[in-house]
Write a protein that holds these residues in place. Structure first.
Motif, PDB file in Angstrom:
ATOM      1  N   ARG A   1      35.217  23.574  46.336  1.00  0.00           N
ATOM      2  CA  ARG A   1      35.361  24.000  44.944  1.00  0.00           C
ATOM      3  C   ARG A   1      34.022  24.012  44.220  1.00  0.00           C
ATOM      4  O   ARG A   1      33.764  24.887  43.405  1.00  0.00           O
ATOM      5  CB  ARG A   1      36.311  23.053  44.213  1.00  0.00           C
TER       6      ARG A   1
ATOM      7  N   THR B   1      31.533  26.826  46.383  1.00  0.00           N
ATOM      8  CA  THR B   1      31.924  28.195  46.696  1.00  0.00           C
ATOM      9  C   THR B   1      32.862  28.715  45.616  1.00  0.00           C
ATOM     10  O   THR B   1      33.400  27.944  44.825  1.00  0.00           O
ATOM     11  CB  THR B   1      32.670  28.277  48.047  1.00  0.00           C
ATOM     12  N   ASP B   2      33.038  30.012  45.604  1.00  0.00           N
ATOM     13  CA  ASP B   2      33.959  30.623  44.650  1.00  0.00           C
ATOM     14  C   ASP B   2      35.177  31.186  45.379  1.00  0.00           C
ATOM     15  O   ASP B   2      35.735  32.199  44.969  1.00  0.00           O
ATOM     16  CB  ASP B   2      33.259  31.758  43.889  1.00  0.00           C
ATOM     17  N   LEU B   3      35.564  30.524  46.465  1.00  0.00           N
ATOM     18  CA  LEU B   3      36.666  31.053  47.260  1.00  0.00           C
ATOM     19  C   LEU B   3      37.960  31.049  46.462  1.00  0.00           C
ATOM     20  O   LEU B   3      38.178  30.178  45.619  1.00  0.00           O
ATOM     21  CB  LEU B   3      36.854  30.178  48.501  1.00  0.00           C
ATOM     22  N   PRO B   4      38.822  32.021  46.716  1.00  0.00           N
ATOM     23  CA  PRO B   4      40.125  32.007  46.052  1.00  0.00           C
ATOM     24  C   PRO B   4      40.959  30.812  46.516  1.00  0.00           C
ATOM     25  O   PRO B   4      40.748  30.281  47.619  1.00  0.00           O
ATOM     26  CB  PRO B   4      40.762  33.329  46.482  1.00  0.00           C
ATOM     27  N   GLU B   5      41.885  30.423  45.646  1.00  0.00           N
ATOM     28  CA  GLU B   5      42.659  29.208  45.883  1.00  0.00           C
ATOM     29  C   GLU B   5      43.365  29.218  47.242  1.00  0.00           C
ATOM     30  O   GLU B   5      43.402  28.203  47.945  1.00  0.00           O
ATOM     31  CB  GLU B   5      43.675  29.053  44.739  1.00  0.00           C
ATOM     32  N   ALA B   6      43.894  30.391  47.637  1.00  0.00           N
ATOM     33  CA  ALA B   6      44.642  30.455  48.895  1.00  0.00           C
ATOM     34  C   ALA B   6      43.724  30.142  50.071  1.00  0.00           C
ATOM     35  O   ALA B   6      44.114  29.454  51.027  1.00  0.00           O
ATOM     36  CB  ALA B   6      45.244  31.855  49.058  1.00  0.00           C
ATOM     37  N   MET B   7      42.470  30.613  49.984  1.00  0.00           N
ATOM     38  CA  MET B   7      41.553  30.394  51.090  1.00  0.00           C
ATOM     39  C   MET B   7      41.099  28.933  51.137  1.00  0.00           C
ATOM     40  O   MET B   7      40.986  28.339  52.203  1.00  0.00           O
ATOM     41  CB  MET B   7      40.350  31.315  50.923  1.00  0.00           C
TER      42      MET B   7
END
Lengths: 270, 260, 154
Positions: free
Chosen positions: A109, A112-118
């Protein structure tokens, strides 16, 4: 991948107060291998890890990670470098106000700016690797010591680091969770091909997984070699440590005046 | 003799060094661009240091206002000046008692908890591991707490004053029979918004900064053992109380003592 | 998630309460008025001695609060004190020209305020006019002095 060592430590001096902890330690940590750093308690093994991680600054000497001098970096660059490292602390050091899932997700978190699902998939993958996918809703206070350390390992691996530092991973574990951790460290290393540094004084377990071993005592590197060569080392100090004998060149007794003299002398009966 | 003087010098150097560390610490943690995440962390700390301290501050404020009215009445009634009760209660609360007592209560309730919490995070290596993950604990752990304390204490002080003045009203007007209009009227004609309410708020802001700073610094700088935590918690309460009372004298001298 | 909503609500209420408290301190305790200044009008009055009268003191009529003192300054033409008062706009054009102003004290040690009492003149005072007939503050020392000198002369 080049053959140059991943971490180079050269002529390291460090003292805390009046006490010298390191007096010229030099060692190389090869890429993609498990390197163990061993030594009696109180020789500053944890301090060495903190020096590698840049949390402490040495009095003299240098530490290089992948060609970058750790202590010459700016604060920002140092934090960037740390993203490529993972560290497993002795106590696990999970954030006590976050659940297991959030603990493992924390590095993802913040970096990275990964989406929540990832994020969720990645966290579950890491937790699966340490066998604790089912414990994701628990809080750190509900975990046993061994589980805490496994969660901490999952967290240290969350960003797929290139270097992982283990601080006393086996200390205070029952034989079963010790075996689990030994297996995990070995498997993780083989599967991900990362460079690992294990600081420990649990000889048997450490020797069973390490590719190369440094023994540190009295602020210096006392011996180094592969586990097989150390096992047959002739140096009495090394063999005392490796074979776990109670008394030898490293004395069992804290320095004290002669026992008989102490009991019968002026300080005793009058 | 020389040894003692040298010892004094060493103490002085250590003190200066600690103050320097604390200053750098404050600068590094308080300055920075707040993020969305940081705002949420701040909110959580506001809940912890502000909302949870509300009850103790309000109850103390009510009782202090009531006692002030009771004591003030018995003195003022001798001069036939019991109409001035509202003025007395309001001025003593706004200028002096609210900022000081709220800050002392805050140091005991929230300051010690902040020290213990950060100290425990340090002792369990949570701060170190945060650093190794590449997150600056000064930003993540210390800054939200610092800002929450800085905002929460002035708000608590306002609450303290309001409840205290109401407590004075209950005792003075409802119980002792001071005329309602002269309680408020005397108060309104003697309380100056900038000079009294404003200066009280300035005091409160200064105390908020000092108390929170001491609390988080003691937590961050302690020796990470259980003994170290208990000592640091005590130090937080002792140092903040002394700092609040000492600064209160200085601020009062500057604001109301004609030293301007 | 539900807990954090509760927490946000709590913090929000806390901050709102703090701001309302500050408003209360401003309006009710220090007597600031927020109303538009349009519905007031000013009158002036010269007093030979104002005693302890301060700006923001009450102006009353028959004991009812009708305004406040907005400024006090030294009138260098007459070397007396000019007191500027802001009065309730509904009174504009209703106070007779021979209205008197007196500086009174509430109780023995209380605050000082201005008391107005109307006369019988059909002409009325307009915005900015000056009250002629004034009665200065009672200064305790002067009273005592008078009393003592009366005793001596008797």
């Amino acid at each position: 991948m080049s053959d140059s060592p991943f971490v180079v430590i050269d002529g390291l001096h460090f003292s805390r107060g009046d006490k010298d902890i390191f007096r010229g330690v030099s060692l190389n940590i090869p890429r993609g291998k498990i390197t163990a750093i061993m030594g009696p308690s109180g020789t500053g093994k944890t301090t060495l890890l903190k020096l590698i991680g840049g949390q402490l600054t040495p009095d003299a000497g240098r530490v290089e990670i992948d060609g970058q001098r750790v202590h010459a970096l700016s604060r920002k660059a140092l934090f960037r470098l740390r993203r490529r490292m993972g560290m497993l602390f002795q106590s696990g050091a999970l954030f006590s106000d976050l659940s297991v899932f959030e603990n493992v997700a924390f590095p993802l978190r913040v970096h990275t700016d990964l989406p929540e699902a990832m994020v969720r998939d990645l966290v579950l993958m890491k937790l699966e690797a340490v066998g604790l996918r089912g414990a994701r809703e628990l809080m750190p206070s509900e975990l046993s010591g061994g589980m805490t350390r496994r969660v901490a390992l999952a967290r240290a691996l969350a960003l797929d680091p290139e270097l992982i530092l283990y601080d006393e991973p086996f200390v205070g574990q029952d034989p079963i969770s010790m075996g689990v951790l030994v297996q995990l460290i070995k498997r993780v290393n083989e599967a991900l091909g990362l460079t690992a540094v294990v600081v420990s004084h649990d000889i048997k377990e450490t020797l069973s997984i390490a590719d190369y071993v440094y023994v540190i005592a009295d602020g210096q590197v006392m011996a180094h070699g592969t586990p097989a060569t150390l096992d047959v080392d002739q140096d009495p100090r090394v063999s005392q440590f490796v074979h776990g004998e109670a008394d030898g060149p490293v004395p069992f007794h804290y320095p004290a005046p002669d026992f008989r003299h102490d009991m019968l002398g002026a300080g005793g009966w009058r | 003799m020389i040894r003692h003087i040298a010892g004094l010098g060493r103490r002085g150097c250590e003190l200066l060094e600690a103050m320097g560390r604390a200053g750098v610490f404050l600068a590094q943690s308080a300055v920075g661009v707040p993020s969305r995440e940081g705002l949420y962390l701040w909110l959580r700390q506001m809940h912890f240091v502000g909302v949870l301290s509300l009850a103790i501050v309000m109850v103390s404020g009510l009782f202090i206002g009531m006692v002030l009215a009771l004591q003030g009445y018995t003195i003022l009634v001798d001069f036939g000046a019991e109409q001035a009760l509202g003025q007395m209660v309001a001025l003593s609360l706004l200028r002096e008692l609210s900022p000081v007592v709220a800050a002392l209560l805050f140091a005991g309730r929230a300051g010690s908890a902040l020290t213990a919490e950060i100290g425990l995070m340090k002792a369990t290596e949570q701060l170190s591991s945060m650093e190794m993950i590449g997150v600056d604990p000064l930003r993540r752990v210390v800054a939200p707490r610092l800002w929450a304390g800085f905002v929460a204490l002035p708000l608590l002080t306002v609450g303290f004053s309001v409840v205290g003045i109401y407590g004075g009203y209950l005792v003075g007007v409802e119980w002792l029979g001071v005329f309602d209009g002269s309680y408020w009227g005397n108060m309104q004609s003697s309380v100056d918004f900038i000079g009294d309410v404003g200066n009280g708020m300035v005091k409160s802001l200064v105390f908020a900064l000092v108390v929170t700073w001491i609390a988080v610094f003691q937590g961050y700088d302690l020796i990470p053992t259980s003994e170290g935590i208990s000592r640091a918690t005590t130090r937080t309460v002792v140092y903040s109380s002394l700092a609040v009372l000492g600064l209160d004298f200085v601020l009062t001298a500057v604001m109301f003592g004609g030293l301007s | 998630m539900k807990r954090s909503k509760m927490m946000e609500l709590g913090v929000g209420l806390f901050m709102l309460a703090g701001i309302l408290g500050l408003v209360f301190l401003g309006l009710r305790v220090s007597g600031l008025t927020m109303g538009p200044s349009g519905d007031t009008f000013t009158l002036e009055a010269n007093f030979s001695n104002i005693g302890g009268l301060k700006p923001r003191a009450k102006v009353t009529m028959a004991g009812v609060n009708v305004g406040r003192v907005s400024a006090i300054e030294l009138d260098t033409d007459w070397y007396d004190a000019r007191v500027v008062m802001e009065l309730d706009g509904t009174l504009e054009g209703r106070l007779s020209r021979d209205t008197t102003a007196a500086i009174l004290t509430s109780g023995l040690l209380g605050e000082q305020y201005v008391g107005l009492s109307v006369g019988g003149d059909p002409e009325t005072l307009a915005d900015g006019d000056s009250i002629r007939d004034t009665q200065s503050a009672l200064v305790l020392e002067e009273l005592i002095q008078q009393f003592v000198s009366n005793m001596v002369s008797d």
